[in-house]
Scaffold this active site. Sequence first.
Site, PDB file in Angstrom:
ATOM      1  N   GLU A 134     -10.745 -11.165  14.503  1.00 57.65           N
ATOM      2  CA  GLU A 134     -11.471 -11.238  13.233  1.00 57.65           C
ATOM      3  C   GLU A 134     -11.580 -12.694  12.777  1.00 57.65           C
ATOM      4  OE1 GLU A 134      -9.380  -8.559  10.599  1.00 57.65           O
ATOM      5  OE2 GLU A 134     -10.599  -6.859  11.249  1.00 57.65           O
TER       6      GLU A 134
ATOM      7  N   CYS B 202      -2.120  -6.123   2.394  1.00 60.43           N
ATOM      8  CA  CYS B 202      -3.538  -5.747   2.364  1.00 60.43           C
ATOM      9  C   CYS B 202      -4.295  -6.449   1.241  1.00 60.43           C
ATOM     10  CB  CYS B 202      -3.654  -4.224   2.225  1.00 60.43           C
ATOM     11  SG  CYS B 202      -5.354  -3.670   2.107  1.00 60.43           S
TER      12      CYS B 202
ATOM     13  N   GLU C  48     -28.747   6.753  13.719  1.00 57.50           N
ATOM     14  CA  GLU C  48     -29.467   7.905  14.289  1.00 57.50           C
ATOM     15  C   GLU C  48     -29.329   7.946  15.806  1.00 57.50           C
ATOM     16  OE1 GLU C  48     -33.821   7.985  14.197  1.00 57.50           O
ATOM     17  OE2 GLU C  48     -33.841   5.808  13.944  1.00 57.50           O
TER      18      GLU C  48
ATOM     19  N   CYS D  26      -6.384  -7.184   4.479  1.00 53.40           N
ATOM     20  CA  CYS D  26      -7.685  -6.507   4.447  1.00 53.40           C
ATOM     21  C   CYS D  26      -8.673  -7.074   3.418  1.00 53.40           C
ATOM     22  CB  CYS D  26      -7.529  -5.026   4.120  1.00 53.40           C
ATOM     23  SG  CYS D  26      -5.985  -4.278   4.594  1.00 53.40           S
TER      24      CYS D  26
ATOM     25  N   SER E 210       0.822  -1.217   0.000  1.00 45.82           N
ATOM     26  CA  SER E 210       0.000   0.000   0.000  1.00 45.82           C
ATOM     27  C   SER E 210       0.855   1.268   0.000  1.00 45.82           C
ATOM     28  CB  SER E 210      -0.906   0.012   1.230  1.00 45.82           C
ATOM     29  OG  SER E 210      -1.691  -1.154   1.256  1.00 45.82           O
TER      30      SER E 210
ATOM     31  N   ALA F 186     -11.541  -0.177  12.360  1.00 46.18           N
ATOM     32  CA  ALA F 186     -12.614  -1.158  12.562  1.00 46.18           C
ATOM     33  C   ALA F 186     -12.014  -2.536  12.720  1.00 46.18           C
ATOM     34  CB  ALA F 186     -13.563  -1.156  11.372  1.00 46.18           C
TER      35      ALA F 186
ATOM     36  N   LYS G  99      -9.546 -10.924   3.683  1.00 49.43           N
ATOM     37  CA  LYS G  99     -10.182 -11.063   5.006  1.00 49.43           C
ATOM     38  C   LYS G  99     -11.625 -10.548   4.970  1.00 49.43           C
ATOM     39  CE  LYS G  99     -10.536  -7.789   7.372  1.00 49.43           C
ATOM     40  NZ  LYS G  99      -9.481  -7.179   8.131  1.00 49.43           N
TER      41      LYS G  99
ATOM     42  N   HIS H  32     -34.326   8.125  10.023  1.00 44.74           N
ATOM     43  CA  HIS H  32     -35.114   7.116  10.730  1.00 44.74           C
ATOM     44  C   HIS H  32     -35.698   6.106   9.761  1.00 44.74           C
ATOM     45  CE1 HIS H  32     -37.294   5.578  14.135  1.00 44.74           C
ATOM     46  NE2 HIS H  32     -38.422   5.604  13.426  1.00 44.74           N
TER      47      HIS H  32
ATOM     48  N   GLY I 127      -5.017 -11.877  20.847  1.00 42.61           N
ATOM     49  CA  GLY I 127      -6.199 -11.095  21.227  1.00 42.61           C
ATOM     50  C   GLY I 127      -6.236  -9.764  20.527  1.00 42.61           C
TER      51      GLY I 127
ATOM     52  N   TYR J 148      -6.351  -7.643  16.460  1.00 40.62           N
ATOM     53  CA  TYR J 148      -7.242  -7.531  15.307  1.00 40.62           C
ATOM     54  C   TYR J 148      -7.414  -8.891  14.609  1.00 40.62           C
ATOM     55  CZ  TYR J 148      -6.896  -2.358  14.731  1.00 40.62           C
ATOM     56  OH  TYR J 148      -6.976  -1.002  14.853  1.00 40.62           O
TER      57      TYR J 148
HETATM   58  P1  NDP Z   1      -2.003  -7.112  17.238  1.00 39.44           P
HETATM   59  O1  NDP Z   1      -0.800  -6.349  17.637  1.00 39.44           O
HETATM   60  O2  NDP Z   1      -3.268  -6.405  16.973  1.00 39.44           O
HETATM   61  O3  NDP Z   1      -2.287  -8.220  18.346  1.00 39.44           O
HETATM   62  C1  NDP Z   1      -1.328  -9.131  18.736  1.00 39.44           C
HETATM   63  C2  NDP Z   1      -1.919  -9.981  19.819  1.00 39.44           C
HETATM   64  O4  NDP Z   1      -1.058 -11.060  20.105  1.00 39.44           O
HETATM   65  C3  NDP Z   1      -2.137  -9.220  21.120  1.00 39.44           C
HETATM   66  O5  NDP Z   1      -3.351  -9.648  21.665  1.00 39.44           O
HETATM   67  C4  NDP Z   1      -0.949  -9.655  21.962  1.00 39.44           C
HETATM   68  O6  NDP Z   1      -1.223  -9.654  23.337  1.00 39.44           O
HETATM   69  C5  NDP Z   1      -0.769 -11.083  21.491  1.00 39.44           C
HETATM   70  N1  NDP Z   1       0.597 -11.568  21.658  1.00 39.44           N
HETATM   71  C6  NDP Z   1       1.740 -10.961  21.305  1.00 39.44           C
HETATM   72  N2  NDP Z   1       2.804 -11.738  21.601  1.00 39.44           N
HETATM   73  C7  NDP Z   1       2.313 -12.863  22.151  1.00 39.44           C
HETATM   74  C8  NDP Z   1       2.907 -14.037  22.679  1.00 39.44           C
HETATM   75  N3  NDP Z   1       4.226 -14.192  22.670  1.00 39.44           N
HETATM   76  N4  NDP Z   1       2.086 -14.981  23.173  1.00 39.44           N
HETATM   77  C9  NDP Z   1       0.755 -14.811  23.193  1.00 39.44           C
HETATM   78  N5  NDP Z   1       0.134 -13.732  22.713  1.00 39.44           N
HETATM   79  C10 NDP Z   1       0.909 -12.756  22.195  1.00 39.44           C
HETATM   80  O7  NDP Z   1      -1.507  -7.974  15.991  1.00 39.44           O
HETATM   81  P2  NDP Z   1      -2.291  -8.771  14.879  1.00 39.44           P
HETATM   82  O8  NDP Z   1      -1.383  -9.862  14.506  1.00 39.44           O
HETATM   83  O9  NDP Z   1      -3.671  -9.111  15.306  1.00 39.44           O
HETATM   84  O10 NDP Z   1      -2.387  -7.716  13.710  1.00 39.44           O
HETATM   85  C11 NDP Z   1      -1.249  -6.984  13.281  1.00 39.44           C
HETATM   86  C12 NDP Z   1      -1.635  -5.586  12.916  1.00 39.44           C
HETATM   87  O11 NDP Z   1      -2.298  -5.586  11.663  1.00 39.44           O
HETATM   88  C13 NDP Z   1      -2.620  -4.944  13.885  1.00 39.44           C
HETATM   89  O12 NDP Z   1      -1.979  -4.300  14.943  1.00 39.44           O
HETATM   90  C14 NDP Z   1      -3.364  -3.971  13.028  1.00 39.44           C
HETATM   91  O13 NDP Z   1      -2.739  -2.721  13.105  1.00 39.44           O
HETATM   92  C15 NDP Z   1      -3.281  -4.571  11.630  1.00 39.44           C
HETATM   93  N6  NDP Z   1      -4.582  -5.138  11.249  1.00 39.44           N
HETATM   94  C16 NDP Z   1      -5.633  -4.302  11.029  1.00 39.44           C
HETATM   95  C17 NDP Z   1      -6.871  -4.799  10.690  1.00 39.44           C
HETATM   96  C18 NDP Z   1      -8.018  -3.868  10.478  1.00 39.44           C
HETATM   97  O14 NDP Z   1      -7.793  -2.685  10.260  1.00 39.44           O
HETATM   98  N7  NDP Z   1      -9.256  -4.347  10.543  1.00 39.44           N
HETATM   99  C19 NDP Z   1      -7.105  -6.230  10.546  1.00 39.44           C
HETATM  100  C20 NDP Z   1      -5.956  -7.024  10.828  1.00 39.44           C
HETATM  101  C21 NDP Z   1      -4.751  -6.482  11.158  1.00 39.44           C
HETATM  102  P3  NDP Z   1      -1.089  -8.366  24.266  1.00 39.44           P
HETATM  103  O15 NDP Z   1      -2.378  -7.623  24.182  1.00 39.44           O
HETATM  104  O16 NDP Z   1      -0.870  -8.955  25.603  1.00 39.44           O
HETATM  105  O17 NDP Z   1       0.077  -7.594  23.758  1.00 39.44           O
END
Ligand code: NDP
Length: 450
Positions: free
Chosen positions: A181, A43, A440, A48, A15, A340, A51, A435, A175, A177
Amino acid sequence: MSETIYDLFVIGAGSGGVRAARMSAGFGAKVAIAESRYLGGTCVNVGCVPKKLFSYAAHYREDFNDARGFGWDSAVSDLDWPRLRDNKTKEIERLNGIYGNLLSNAGVELINGHARIVDANTVEVDGHKYIAKNILIAVGGWPFIPDIPGRELAISSNELFYLDTLPKHAVVIGGGYIATEFAGILHGLGIEVEQIYRRDLFLRGFDTEIREQLAEEMTNKGVKLRFNENVTAIAEKDGQYLLTLESGESLLTDKVLYATGRKPLLEGLGLENTKVTLNDKGYIAVNEGFQTCEPSIYAVGDVTGGMELTPVALAEGMNLAKRLFKGDTTVLDYSFIPTAIFSQPNLATVGFSEEDARERFTDIAVYTSRFTHLKHTLSGNKTKTFLKLVVDKASDKVVGAHMMGDDAGEIIQGLAVAIKAGATKADFDSTIGIHPTVAEEFVTMRDATR
Ligand code: NDP
């Protein structure tokens, strides 16, 4: 014959890179872009776009059930996964072609292959050296799977888009995005899903109440959420995978999907030949003009570790092109970026969470509304919609809007314009609603809940 000197050599046609390349060429610069994998980056290929297509597919299962209350009896057969997967792949290939055309129509030279920086103004691709006044690193990131025994048995979102067959049961770890998702998507496609997250509530950083609402909805729909849990080892067992959990429990599953964040794709990039430095999280360090510590080398998008969102990378690519070839040094404004999560139901947000607003402002008012969507009065679907506004009392400005429910991204995108423009709660109140709509409710919330 004199050697071509490029004004800009972009590494990575995702991108941010494609946008910077096209815009720069449009401003008259001589531009080349190198890509070793696929046009459009994460993406378009494994993010994106596919997905969201899968997310639509997952929603249909619920839609078929919802239709019954409206008089439609549709017999839902099992999902034809190969059809969904292959139709998706065809669409992605079409988009790859469009990206190629966009670049060539803009006059950008596309070079297929892995690029390695040789020095501050030289890039090598397949043994050929290219000289450039400016180099842009826009290589993005790659899924990270923690170093636990059996990690090679797990897949990332990259592989999920191309599975031969769908599993009956899947465990999603993470936990953020992607994990949230995909837990919803896989469940919607008919798979039994458990999502494992290491802390007490997923989507850390988002508004707590909206995270709680989503956890409740996902649980009601049948996704098994295991918080305060983690996986310590994966082993093969009779054609399945045996997960050892931190709690001492174990879990058998057919597929293990890790979505535990992404890391910048720096390997083999040749950064050791430059003065480029990394920040404390391992991303390329840049100033507000996307310039690295090597003055002729720039970086935008996920490789710099900001908000890893496509529209952010696009904005950065555009900002850099204007900066380099139009003399426009406007600093990119990162405030009030809406986002989102295409979970089931969708979740979207712009501005401050209630918790962050309490720290940032002296006094805030919070307005919430939780209700049954009109559609579900007949569908019988028990799902709830949840809306929340956070207001800074001193200025009356709405500083946060959060939503869980159908089309949350579409609705919050509209609100984001108003909120970025500084709309007050009085402006919301004086806006007449449409409405009957869900949106709304955002202009009819009168009583602050706290
Ligand atoms: P995120 O950073 O959103 O989440 C990573 C998750 O993995 C967190 O819950 C984190 O926990 C957990 N984690 C990290 N390390 C470990 C570990 N060693 N053991 C267990 N759990 C762990 O990353 P994603 O991979 O979900 O996505 C990457 C990025 O891509 C996102 O940050 C987002 O910016 C982008 N994205 C955007 C989307 C959208 O716009 N709809 C869709 C998909 C991706 P903790 O909370 O404890 O750190």
